[in-house]
Design a protein around this motif. Structure first.
Motif, PDB file in Angstrom:
ATOM      1  N   GLU A  35      28.699  10.077 -27.673  1.00 50.60           N
ATOM      2  CA  GLU A  35      27.738   8.481 -27.289  1.00 50.60           C
ATOM      3  C   GLU A  35      27.815   8.495 -25.771  1.00 50.60           C
ATOM      4  O   GLU A  35      28.836   8.501 -25.248  1.00 50.60           O
ATOM      5  CB  GLU A  35      28.270   7.327 -28.007  1.00 50.60           C
ATOM      6  N   VAL A  36      26.617   8.519 -25.271  1.00 49.34           N
ATOM      7  CA  VAL A  36      26.494   8.724 -23.940  1.00 49.34           C
ATOM      8  C   VAL A  36      25.972   7.586 -23.061  1.00 49.34           C
ATOM      9  O   VAL A  36      24.829   7.341 -23.501  1.00 49.34           O
ATOM     10  CB  VAL A  36      25.849  10.075 -23.260  1.00 49.34           C
ATOM     11  N   ALA A  37      26.498   6.910 -22.105  1.00 48.18           N
ATOM     12  CA  ALA A  37      25.716   5.881 -21.342  1.00 48.18           C
ATOM     13  C   ALA A  37      25.926   6.795 -19.938  1.00 48.18           C
ATOM     14  O   ALA A  37      26.909   7.168 -19.428  1.00 48.18           O
ATOM     15  CB  ALA A  37      26.434   4.723 -21.385  1.00 48.18           C
ATOM     16  N   VAL A  38      24.715   6.683 -19.236  1.00 46.74           N
ATOM     17  CA  VAL A  38      24.658   7.342 -17.569  1.00 46.74           C
ATOM     18  C   VAL A  38      24.357   6.066 -16.721  1.00 46.74           C
ATOM     19  O   VAL A  38      23.324   5.517 -16.993  1.00 46.74           O
ATOM     20  CB  VAL A  38      23.289   8.335 -17.740  1.00 46.74           C
ATOM     21  N   VAL A  39      25.096   6.246 -15.871  1.00 46.78           N
ATOM     22  CA  VAL A  39      25.032   5.378 -14.678  1.00 46.78           C
ATOM     23  C   VAL A  39      24.681   6.064 -13.365  1.00 46.78           C
ATOM     24  O   VAL A  39      25.172   7.046 -13.146  1.00 46.78           O
ATOM     25  CB  VAL A  39      26.264   4.418 -14.335  1.00 46.78           C
ATOM     26  N   VAL A  40      23.501   5.796 -12.808  1.00 44.85           N
ATOM     27  CA  VAL A  40      23.228   6.548 -11.531  1.00 44.85           C
ATOM     28  C   VAL A  40      22.759   5.781 -10.251  1.00 44.85           C
ATOM     29  O   VAL A  40      22.733   4.465 -10.339  1.00 44.85           O
ATOM     30  CB  VAL A  40      21.506   7.074 -11.935  1.00 44.85           C
ATOM     31  N   GLY A 128      21.983   7.133 -31.260  1.00 42.79           N
ATOM     32  CA  GLY A 128      21.616   8.399 -30.759  1.00 42.79           C
ATOM     33  C   GLY A 128      20.670   8.723 -29.407  1.00 42.79           C
ATOM     34  O   GLY A 128      20.390   9.533 -28.937  1.00 42.79           O
ATOM     35  N   GLU A 129      20.477   7.265 -28.832  1.00 42.88           N
ATOM     36  CA  GLU A 129      19.791   7.179 -27.437  1.00 42.88           C
ATOM     37  C   GLU A 129      20.760   7.365 -26.492  1.00 42.88           C
ATOM     38  O   GLU A 129      21.744   6.816 -26.427  1.00 42.88           O
ATOM     39  CB  GLU A 129      19.020   5.963 -27.700  1.00 42.88           C
ATOM     40  N   VAL A 130      20.317   7.917 -25.326  1.00 39.45           N
ATOM     41  CA  VAL A 130      20.953   8.079 -24.061  1.00 39.45           C
ATOM     42  C   VAL A 130      20.669   7.092 -23.273  1.00 39.45           C
ATOM     43  O   VAL A 130      19.554   6.551 -23.050  1.00 39.45           O
ATOM     44  CB  VAL A 130      20.791   9.252 -23.256  1.00 39.45           C
ATOM     45  N   ALA A 131      21.767   6.042 -22.966  1.00 37.67           N
ATOM     46  CA  ALA A 131      21.267   4.686 -22.223  1.00 37.67           C
ATOM     47  C   ALA A 131      21.508   5.017 -20.744  1.00 37.67           C
ATOM     48  O   ALA A 131      22.614   5.525 -20.295  1.00 37.67           O
ATOM     49  CB  ALA A 131      22.662   3.660 -22.633  1.00 37.67           C
ATOM     50  N   VAL A 132      20.445   5.006 -19.924  1.00 42.29           N
ATOM     51  CA  VAL A 132      20.657   5.199 -18.326  1.00 42.29           C
ATOM     52  C   VAL A 132      20.564   3.922 -17.610  1.00 42.29           C
ATOM     53  O   VAL A 132      19.470   3.002 -17.899  1.00 42.29           O
ATOM     54  CB  VAL A 132      19.359   6.056 -18.052  1.00 42.29           C
TER      55      VAL A 132
END
Ligand code: ADP
Ligand code: ASP
Ligand code: MG
Length: 423
Positions: A35-40, A128-132
């Motif tokens: 499970e992925v959360a991405v911080v940019v 299953g959604e990538v959280a950005v």
């Protein structure tokens, strides 16, 4: 399966092509079943550009409106990464700071996170959604956008990792880990496989900008597993799960690793301090308090302090450092109190640099300061001030000698990697 936060810094997000590389790395982690959360971050240089606009519009800008402007850099990159992931067939959506929300308190432009609401975020990740998530952004109690201070996306990533109970927080940047010193200054710098939270906290606070200091403090407090690694890798590079970067670990974990104990773990430099000398201060009880109390009340952080041996007539010189950004305010405050404090002249210098050596090995090895002073003296580098903590020694020197001092100390403490020519 694990729950992972991946954070990408400015150079990793600089332009469509780079964002596509980032999307690929994210997709691989998701394909590995995480499970992925991405911080940019904003694109490299963008936040500086936005700060410039604020200054042009109004030199005495309102920090609340400054936040509205500078928070926009991260909004752009989070939307672009979500779009790029979608173009690759991944489910992805952005979650702006005010949408989660990331609650913050205290001043605009240097807000602190108080809590993060993660229910909806977790539900989306579990589907299953990538959280950005744009780093650096928050929401104040009165419903306005805030930012966390420069370099604050690292702190956003660690705070989100803590809030969602992530198994790991991977900080992707433009170097492949934490080095014994800035690898852009010393080609012989060595990559560290592990570094303790405590050492990383000291290194960051004395200028190793690879992680924002606050992010390390938070990771230490919350027990977040942090890895620093590069986003500039080929498709066949080892996955982040194989821990190719530098892991930040607790003292206990480090002991378990039975690494050979070094005297010094790393060296950092900082050119953002200014030196102030007050001459002929009366050498009597209460004199130093008269200098430092008003600075403390004005929240000006004094770092290194030296009081020279008293001169004749019961007078002494007092030398100390403050952040360059606070120099004008400090000077004005002291001038206002000239009569009370009773100094003769105020001399300031911004062409100084602080060089610090850091390592938990200092607790058990003697002579580390002696090596530092001898090595600098042998190269004719004059020490203007000194400060120490349990695991750190810092010296103030002429700014022009920064690179030389870092290299000399790196060699003196046996940190040079073999087989790379000296510069
Ligand atoms: P990002 O944009 O990814 O947040 P930063 O520029 O904030 O990246 O931090 C990465 C930079 O930190 C590197 O390019 C490097 O020059 C610098 N740096 C300073 N000290 C160190 C160190 N000890 N180890 C690794 N990098 C360091
Ligand atoms: N974009 C912000 C800055 O440049 C935050 C960050 O990149 O961490 O300071
Ligand atoms: Mg950074």
């Amino acid at each position: 399966m694990a729950r992972i936060v991946m954070k990408f810094g400015g150079t990793s997000m600089a332009g469509t092509e780079r964002i596509r590389r980032v999307a690929n790395i994210v997709r691989r982690q998701q394909a590995a079943g995480h499970e992925v959360a991405v911080v940019v971050s904003a694109m490299a240089g963008e936040t500086d550009r936005l700060v410039g606009f604020c200054r042009e519009a109004n030199p005495l800008y309102d920090p609340a409106e400054y936040d509205v402007v500078v928070a926009s850099g991260e909004q752009v990159t989070s939307g672009l990464l979500a779009l790029t992931l979608q173009a690759m067939g991944c489910k992805a959506r952005s979650w702006l700071g005010w949408q989660l929300p990331v609650h913050t308190k205290e001043a605009h432009a240097k807000a602190r996170i108080t809590s993060i609401e993660v229910e909806a975020l977790l539900a989306s990740m579990q589907s299953g959604e990538v959280a950005v998530i744009p780093g650096f952004q928050g929401l104040s109690a009165d419903g306005r956008v805030t930012t966390l201070g420069r370099g604050g996306s690292d702190t956003s990533a660690v705070a989100i990792a803590a809030a969602i109970g992530a198994d790991r927080c991977d900080i992707y940047t433009d170097v492949d880990g934490v080095y014994t010193t800035d690898p852009r200054i010393v080609a012989r710098a060595r990559k560290l496989e592990y570094v303790t939270y405590e050492e990383m906290l000291e290194l960051a606070s004395v200028g190793a900008k690879v992680l924002q200091t606050r992010s390390v403090g938070l990771a230490m407090k919350e027990g977040v597993r942090v890895q620093v690694l590069s986003s500039f890798v080929d498709d066949d590079a080892p996955s982040a799960d194989e821990l190719p970067g530098t892991m930040i670990v607790s003292d206990v974990e480090m002991e378990g690793l039975k690494m050979e104990s070094q005297q010094v773990t790393g060296i950092a430099h900082d050119k953002n301090d200014a030196r102030i000398v007050l001459t002929r201060v009366p050498d009597r009880p209460g004199a130093v308090s008269g200098i430092f109390s008003p600075l403390a009340e004005a929240a000006i952080n004094v770092d290194m302090i030296i009081q020279n041996v008293g001169r004749d007539k019961g007078e002494t010189d007092v030398t100390f450092t403050v952040p360059q950004a606070d120099l004008a305010r400090a000077q004005a405050l002291l001038e206002d109190r000239r009569g009370e404090i009773g100094f003769n002249r105020i001399i300031t210098d911004t062409k100084v640099a602080k060089i610090s050596v850091v390592g938990v090995g200092m607790r058990s090895h003697a002579g580390i300061a002696a090596t530092m002073f001898r090595s600098l003296a042998e190269r004719g580098i004059n020490v203007q001030a000194i400060s120490t903590s349990e695991i750190k020694i810092s010296v103030l020197i002429d700014e022009d000698e920064t690179e030389l001092a870092v290299r000399v100390l790196h060699t003196a403490y046996g940190l040079d990697v073999e087989g790379v020519a000296a510069e």
